[in-house]
Design a protein around this motif. Sequence first.
Motif, mmCIF file in Angstrom:
data_model
loop_
_atom_site.group_PDB
_atom_site.id
_atom_site.type_symbol
_atom_site.label_atom_id
_atom_site.label_comp_id
_atom_site.label_asym_id
_atom_site.label_seq_id
_atom_site.Cartn_x
_atom_site.Cartn_y
_atom_site.Cartn_z
ATOM 1 N N ILE A 21 0.843 -1.205 0.000
ATOM 2 C CA ILE A 21 0.000 0.000 0.000
ATOM 3 C C ILE A 21 0.874 1.250 0.000
ATOM 4 N N ALA A 22 1.896 1.248 0.849
ATOM 5 C CA ALA A 22 2.794 2.401 0.933
ATOM 6 C C ALA A 22 3.499 2.653 -0.396
ATOM 7 N N ARG A 23 3.986 1.573 -1.001
ATOM 8 C CA ARG A 23 4.674 1.726 -2.293
ATOM 9 C C ARG A 23 3.710 2.237 -3.360
ATOM 10 N N SER B 272 1.821 8.953 -6.436
ATOM 11 C CA SER B 272 2.082 10.396 -6.319
ATOM 12 C C SER B 272 3.110 10.861 -7.338
ATOM 13 N N GLU B 273 3.973 9.952 -7.792
ATOM 14 C CA GLU B 273 5.013 10.306 -8.759
ATOM 15 C C GLU B 273 4.605 9.999 -10.198
ATOM 16 N N GLU B 274 3.817 8.936 -10.384
ATOM 17 C CA GLU B 274 3.477 8.493 -11.733
ATOM 18 C C GLU B 274 2.264 9.219 -12.314
ATOM 19 N N GLY C 212 -4.118 13.686 -1.667
ATOM 20 C CA GLY C 212 -3.160 14.779 -1.454
ATOM 21 C C GLY C 212 -1.991 14.756 -2.405
ATOM 22 N N GLY C 213 -1.779 13.640 -3.079
ATOM 23 C CA GLY C 213 -0.727 13.554 -4.082
ATOM 24 C C GLY C 213 0.677 13.665 -3.512
#
Length: 698
Positions: free
Chosen positions: A387-389, A395-397, A488-489
């Motif tokens: 989940i964390a990954r 948020s980056e992709e 929140g991205g």
Amino acid sequence: MKRLFVIATLLGAAPALADEGMWTYNNFPAAKVKEKFGFEPTQQWLDKVRLSSARLAGGCSASFVSPDGLVMTNHHCARGCIEQLSTAKKDYIANGFYAKTQAEEKQCPAMEINQLESITDVTETLNKATQGLSGKQYADTLKGKMSELEQTCSAGDAKVRCDVVTLYQGGKYNLYKYRRFQDVRLVMAPEHAIAFFGGDPDNFEFPRYDLDMSFVRVYQDGKPANTKDTYFKWSEHGAKEGELTFVSGNPGRTSRGLTIAELELQRDVVLPKTLMFLSEMRGLVTEFQRRGPEQKRISNNMLFGVENGLKASKGRHEALLDKKFFAQKVAAEQDLRKKVDANPEMKKKYGAAWDEIAKAQEQLANIRKELGFMEQGQGLSSTTFQIARTLLRASEELPKDNGQRLREFSQAGLPALKAQLLSPAPIYPDLEIARLTFGLTKMREELGADHPFVKKVLGKESPETLATRVVKGSKLRDVKARQALFDGGKAAVDASKDPMIELAKLVDPDARAVRKNYEENIEAVVRKNSELIAKAKFEVYGTNQYPDATFSPRLSYGSVKGYMEDGKQVAPITQMAGTFERHTGEDPFALPQSWLKSQKILTGTTGMNFVTTNDIIGGNSGSPMINKDGEIVGLVFDGNIQSLGGEYGFDENVNRTVAVHSDAIIEALQKVYGATRVLEELRPGSTKVPPVKTNPAG
């Protein structure tokens, strides 16, 4: 395996014979079926079967069996949902579940069901886009074009799922458009004791006596989905010996078209390591279960998966170790290469492909450990970390252009990703700690204590200390916390001090680097050259071949037929009375009380399980077994022990599909469970209960 097979044909060496093949719906050998069985499926028949079949996105098959969205699949396919809905006080795995009314149907936290609506050949489009490219440029262009096609197909509609499917190792590409159902509710499931009667000792064996079934319902806009034109009706008499049968499902993966270099890596490295890893994992879960009844309840699904994978991997490994079988695979490849080399034009186009793949396999062997433990979840093996990954990478992709993202973050795949990420399925800290401790321990063991990645991850902590700290300190078990970070991205994720998010941030640069190396220098080489070999096969042998399984809808044909084992004839159908004869009162041969109480009223001669010559593999679990009239005669749930080598080849003499008999399902629903509401949907008018009403759920 009790009998290692010698296959009659090798995929790529000649067109399939016998009942071999998991065929795509747009290349089904209807004429061949007519030649052998006297029945030729029409296009209308094929379309109805395709639309009445379903795929569980998590890895199984299913079918629509009523006009009101009722779906039948295996118990072991729905057990994730069943376990997630259970509590210590209401254990639906142990005690079963039945919704007597529509309002009692319980929504599965993380189940998605797909219905294949159309298939479009996009081979020319992708070949044109990647023509003359190699390495990173080839990989990036192919990925980008696939994402573009999928996004155009789905057009931002969350109810539509589109996947570009790679067939024939890249010889062809098809775009599959699905109707997506994400509101799936549990209707009925029997007790684990009868659904998996015989447990691991009987798994992949026959004779069998399992009621491995469950029923769920798909909803659209709060109402049961309308499937009045796309469902299978129930047969009146069920499967009979010698009867023509079809299996419509989603076989997960076969490796019948791989090169010898690829098979050697599997045989000599990957499978032995997998067997050792799964054996140790089974020990971990078994020990965890001994801590108490609640620990056993929450880890039963994991143990089932580990034991199933272990037995399947053993079968695959033994098949590749069989010298006669492997020699046939070598001979088939050599025969094709000789034909290619004998034609100067073909040699120029395709001759180097096998050697290029062999070089890529050498590179893969060198980075296999780092790829597995840094990127593919063998080391950081916990739901909370995944989940964390996902949050970090999302948020980056997501701010990137669709074609530049990692494939799992493509715009067309976002509905499925969000459903999994924000699922309310329970996460159990104690089990998370145990899993993560095991993974980190194996990571240190395999990569070495001095490996830079190991030192970065563990620092001064032990695997158990680190696992305990990040699991207990994380808030990611709370769906609201996940939602806030996702919405929140990048700013929210960057600011997060959640220890699991911080761990994901710590390891992601290294994980991305090893993935990039794999995708650009190994996967791209294998894809490109496998595509060339596929084209060579088409030129030499023609296109009347079936592709390797890709967890996409396929249709196989066969018949109800026994087989010889150890010099003895194995009858194709078991009877319900044999279930009670096998009962010992001790797990895994202990029948539930509901069955023991019903023994006297059950008809002992009712068919229980049966075998057919249909060609299947893992992923076909839950597939409908139908007759030529498109009626349900059974429910696929397993293969026999000989079928485990079906990863690499098929032998009609002994490879068998194992299914629950349709008569057993009706008999149990009626006499054991009193599930009249389900019965009335399967066989309208057979009970005094009116059919389900399509009013909004309560």
